[in-house]
Design a protein around this motif. Structure first.
Motif, short mmCIF file in Angstrom:
data_model
loop_
_atom_site.label_atom_id
_atom_site.label_comp_id
_atom_site.label_asym_id
_atom_site.label_seq_id
_atom_site.Cartn_x
_atom_site.Cartn_y
_atom_site.Cartn_z
N LEU A 96 0.82 -1.21 0.00
CA LEU A 96 0.00 0.00 0.00
C LEU A 96 0.86 1.26 0.00
O LEU A 96 0.54 2.23 -0.68
N LYS A 97 1.94 1.24 0.77
CA LYS A 97 2.86 2.38 0.82
C LYS A 97 3.42 2.65 -0.58
O LYS A 97 3.52 3.80 -1.01
N GLY A 98 3.78 1.59 -1.27
CA GLY A 98 4.29 1.73 -2.64
C GLY A 98 3.26 2.33 -3.57
O GLY A 98 3.57 3.18 -4.41
N GLY A 99 2.00 1.92 -3.40
CA GLY A 99 0.93 2.47 -4.24
C GLY A 99 0.73 3.95 -3.99
O GLY A 99 0.51 4.72 -4.93
N VAL A 100 0.82 4.34 -2.73
CA VAL A 100 0.66 5.76 -2.40
C VAL A 100 1.82 6.57 -2.97
O VAL A 100 1.61 7.63 -3.57
#
Length: 57
Positions: A14-18
């Motif tokens: 999720l952090k990567g997506g953000v």
């Protein structure tokens, strides 16, 4: 695999997506690339955990 590790892997994805989305909006190529890398790393870890769980049961 413990639930804490599964949550950590999901959080990394999720952090990567953000990061990727923020990089896209701001036009920052480096941030976008970092986001893609973090997302791929998280997805790989999740896949490894699923395989490991499949062999345990």
């Amino acid at each position: 695999m413990g639930i804490a590790k599964k949550i950590a892997h999901k959080a990394e994805t999720l952090k990567g997506g953000v990061k990727k989305a923020v990089g896209r909006v701001t036009g920052n190529r480096r941030l976008r690339a970092e986001g893609r890398g973090d997302q791929a790393k998280g997805n790989t870890k999740q896949a490894g955990a699923k395989i490991k769980d499949a062999f345990r049961h």
